[in-house]
Scaffold this motif. Structure first.
Motif, short mmCIF file in Angstrom:
data_model
loop_
_atom_site.label_atom_id
_atom_site.label_comp_id
_atom_site.label_asym_id
_atom_site.label_seq_id
_atom_site.Cartn_x
_atom_site.Cartn_y
_atom_site.Cartn_z
N SER A 1 5.70 7.40 -1.13
CA SER A 1 5.29 6.37 -0.18
C SER A 1 6.52 5.49 0.03
O SER A 1 6.87 4.72 -0.85
CB SER A 1 4.16 5.52 -0.74
OG SER A 1 2.94 6.19 -0.66
N PRO A 2 7.18 5.59 1.17
CA PRO A 2 8.48 4.94 1.30
C PRO A 2 8.38 3.43 1.47
O PRO A 2 7.36 2.90 1.89
CB PRO A 2 9.07 5.59 2.56
CG PRO A 2 7.89 6.00 3.34
CD PRO A 2 6.81 6.35 2.36
N SER B 1 1.77 5.19 1.73
CA SER B 1 1.98 5.74 3.07
C SER B 1 2.33 7.20 2.97
O SER B 1 2.84 7.68 1.97
CB SER B 1 3.09 4.99 3.78
OG SER B 1 4.29 5.11 3.06
N ALA C 1 4.38 1.84 -5.51
CA ALA C 1 4.56 2.54 -4.25
C ALA C 1 5.21 1.61 -3.23
O ALA C 1 5.19 0.39 -3.38
CB ALA C 1 3.21 3.02 -3.74
N GLY C 2 5.80 2.21 -2.20
CA GLY C 2 6.34 1.42 -1.10
C GLY C 2 7.54 0.58 -1.47
O GLY C 2 7.74 -0.49 -0.91
N GLY D 1 0.78 -1.22 0.00
CA GLY D 1 0.00 0.00 0.00
C GLY D 1 0.82 1.27 0.00
O GLY D 1 2.03 1.27 -0.20
#
Lengths: 373, 335
Positions: free
Chosen positions: B266-267, A226, B278-279, A224
């Motif tokens: 989004s790390p 963040s 993402a991520g 997801g």
């Protein structure tokens, strides 16, 4: 953020001191006897002065501004500095003796208890006082859906990437009424370490059977999206249709929220439901004596109307202050926070749940004990 | 005594006085400038020492205490500090490389336009505007990126993922079959970083191009070269060391950029090349900003060890740039 809060606080203080300065002479002139009676007979000594330094949880920040403003209005000679550096930093500084009290979303561990005992005067060490209770809302962004029912298992499966579509049967089963779209779920979590994450994950790990991760303030998996801090997370959920996240309930805004399954019914978040969950919880086993109100939140409670996804933020204070003025400042200020008036101010400013009368009077009694020592 | 003798003596006394004055001024100035120069060295040494001392516990204990005490190192899942630093270095380099890949050619174009193509009036105004871009604080770029740019880029990313997903860079998430639905990915961070470093690279390149000797340019034109050929024959060879220096300056800024990445990305931690998921990535600087507020003393030490790694990378980049510039200087046509 920190700077703006401080300048905000300073501005408030300045404004308040002007107000007080403007009001007090006329008050004294008109009802001299009554003012005297009220100040001398009041629960805190009127001559409080000096600077009180605290640091810690940023979750309390908005409430803390209200508390500081309220307290300084009562005691114009006092200035309170609260540095919202985060729970961990707050506990560290308190353990080093740099601050008179700390704010923390999490309980001290054994090592921190020991450090705090060293930093405090006397042998009694430090105690937790629950001052700020806030429900955590599971928020989502779906057009036309304002509320969904979920149990802890389902929330865990969503955040663990096992349920990936909004029209998944698992969601539909618990929400027969809802019009669920055929859209992908985007989970959103906090990128930084936070008490909100810790409480959310703690809830998932205790209330669900399927959550495989350990409890910590850092988000455990790499699924997801963040964002940093509450505002970062809320911004993503607001901007992204089909997203779901968790956030301090006061920030839920217009987003849809999830009602949690407690016992056999679904409970939406509310101040009362959060207080009910805290009151249904026992004290932690590691607590430092009976004055240490460190709660072990019961996430699996079946108490009626309780909302177990709750964050408690504590004030951590010593049980003894050799410096009488410091002791009077700490007990006076924390007493103000625990009072009905202080709790209402926090509810207005930060959307927290008042701690309830029984807890409030218990904290007041403990503070009186510290002040008398 | 005659008057002339007196005059001569007075004169010599006066001149020796002014000479002494000059020598005092000279010495003072030399002292101040030496002091200023050594202050740089002292600061650099102080920073390096600080990083080393503070990071030492983390470096030494990288198997033991640090892993137990730092929450964000999940030793049970097999993570270690070294491994995390490895992921972060990869993320830092990847995002900086994206930024540079976009900014380097773009800045050359802008600088050439200002120095050789634009009418003088327009060139001055444009140069001023570009300098202004450099003055925008990075946190503003970050906000702008997170709120304005990302929603615009996301549909483009979706298209890339659907149609060019076979290129590893644009690969969609295997679990969902789509790219990030928010656009908070490495490519976004790289693009915003590119915009951030564009002004400084452009400003330096513009100055370098303007320094090209007029004689070289006129000689090329006199040989019948078109303007583009003249630029290839005269301007680029002369300006190459400066262009490399400018690019490295931009790279230095991209490597250390914190706020923009912190707000846009989004790390996550991985060696994935998929810049649309993402991520997956994070940079050292953004990670330090993210973790510092809530971490304990061991965590701070571990974060400073990351800072040390970034310091070394930046040092390496600068030294490489120096070396490249000095190696090329001989062939640049500048001499």
């Amino acid at each position: 953020m920190k700077i703006s809060t401080r300048t905000g606080a300073i501005a408030t203080v300045a404004a308040l001191s002007f107000l007080v300065a403007a009001c007090s002479p006329s008050n004294e002139a008109t009802d001299d006897p009554t003012t005297d009676a009220s100040t001398n007979g009041g629960d805190t000594p009127a001559e409080l002065s000096g600077t009180l330094i605290g640091a810690g949880a940023s979750s309390q920040e908005a409430a803390m501004e209200a508390w500081v403003a309220g307290f300084q209005a009562q005691h114009p000679e006092v200035s309170v500095n609260y540095d919202p550096i985060g729970s961990g930093g707050g506990r560290t500084q308190f353990g080093e003796g740099a601050t008179s009290f700390a704010g923390s979303d999490a309980l001290m561990d054994a090592e921190e208890y020991a450090l705090a005992a060293e930093a405090c005067d006397g042998d009694l060490g430090a105690i937790h006082l629950p001052m700020y209770i806030s429900p955590i809302a599971v928020v989502f962004n779906l057009e036309g859906v304002d509320s969904l029912n979920m149990d802890a298992d389902l929330i865990g499966q969503i955040f663990d990437g096992q349920v990936t579509q909004w029209n998944d049967p698992a969601i539909a089963e618990q929400n027969p009424e809802a019009d669920l779209p055929d859209a992908a779920i985007t989970t959103v979590h906090r990128a930084d370490e936070s008490g909100t994450t810790e409480n959310f994950v703690d809830y998932l790990s205790k209330a669900s059977d399927s959550w495989p991760y350990e409890v910590s303030g850092d988000w455990p998996n790499d699924l997801g999206e963040s964002g940093p801090a509450t505002s970062g997370l809320i911004q993503i959920v607001n901007d992204t249709t089909g997203s779901i996240g968790y956030v301090d309930a006061s920030r839920a805004g217009d987003l849809g929220t999830v009602a949690l399954k407690v016992g056999d019914s679904y409970v939406p978040f509310s101040a009362e439901a959060a207080s009910a969950a805290v009151e249904a919880s026992p004290l932690s086993e590691g607590a430092n004596g009976e004055n240490d109100l460190a709660f072990e939140l019961d996430r699996t409670t079946t108490a009626e109307g309780a909302y177990p996804l709750v964050l408690i933020s504590y004030s951590i204070a010593c049980q003894q202050y050799d410096d009488a003025n410091e002791g009077a400042l700490v007990t006076g200020f924390l007493g103000h926070i625990a009072s009905a008036e202080g709790q209402q101010a926090a509810a207005d400013a930060a959307g927290s749940s008042p701690i309830g009368d029984s807890l409030s009077s218990r904290i007041t009694a403990i503070l009186d004990e510290i002040a008398a020592a | 005594m005659t008057t002339t003798e007196e005059d001569a003596r007075a004169e010599s006394a006066e001149s020796s006085l002014t000479a002494r004055k000059h020598s005092i001024a000279n010495h003072t100035f030399a002292g101040i400038s030496t002091g200023a120069a050594s202050l740089i060295l002292v600061t650099l040494a102080a920073v390096a020492t600080f990083l080393l001392i503070e990071a030492w516990p983390a470096i030494m204990n990288s198997g033991g205490e640090v892993h137990d005490r730092v929450d964000w190192i999940d030793a049970e899942r097999g993570e270690s500090l070294v491994e995390i630093i490895g992921f972060l270095i990869f993320g830092t380099l990847l995002i900086s490389a994206i930024a540079l890949a976009i900014a380097a050619p773009l800045s050359t174009g802008v600088a050439l336009f200002i120095s050789h193509f634009a009418p003088r009036k327009l060139a001055a105004g444009l140069g001023y505007l570009i300098d202004l871009l450099a003055a925008i604080p990075s946190v503003v770029y970050g906000l702008w990126g997170a709120i304005v740019v990302i929603p615009v880029l996301q549909p483009l990313f979706s298209w890339l993922g659907q149609n060019l997903g076979w290129i590893p860079l644009f690969a969609p998430d295997p679990a969902t079959g789509t790219v990030s639905s928010t656009g908070r990915v490495a490519l976004s961070a790289g693009i915003v970083l590119a915009i951030m470093i564009l002004p400084i690279i452009t400003a330096v390149k513009r100055e370098v191009f303007l320094q090209t000797p007029l004689l070289h340019q006129e000689a090329a034109l006199a040989m019948g070269a078109t303007r583009w050929e003249m630029i290839q024959m005269a301007v680029f060879p002369f300006g190459r060391p400066g262009m490399i220096g400018a690019t490295m300056l931009g790279l230095g800024r991209a490597l250390g950029e914190t706020m923009a990445v912190y707000m846009i990305l989004s790390p996550g931690l991985s060696y994935s090349l998929a810049v649309l998921q993402a991520g997956q990535h994070n940079t050292i600087a953004a990670n330090i900003a993210l973790k510092f507020p809530e971490t304990n003393s061991s965590g701070v030490s571990a974060l400073i060890a990351m800072g040390l790694a970034l310091f070394l990378i930046t040092l390496l980049v600068n030294m490489t740039a120096r070396w490249v510039v000095s190696r090329r200087a001989a062939f640049s046509g500048a001499n």
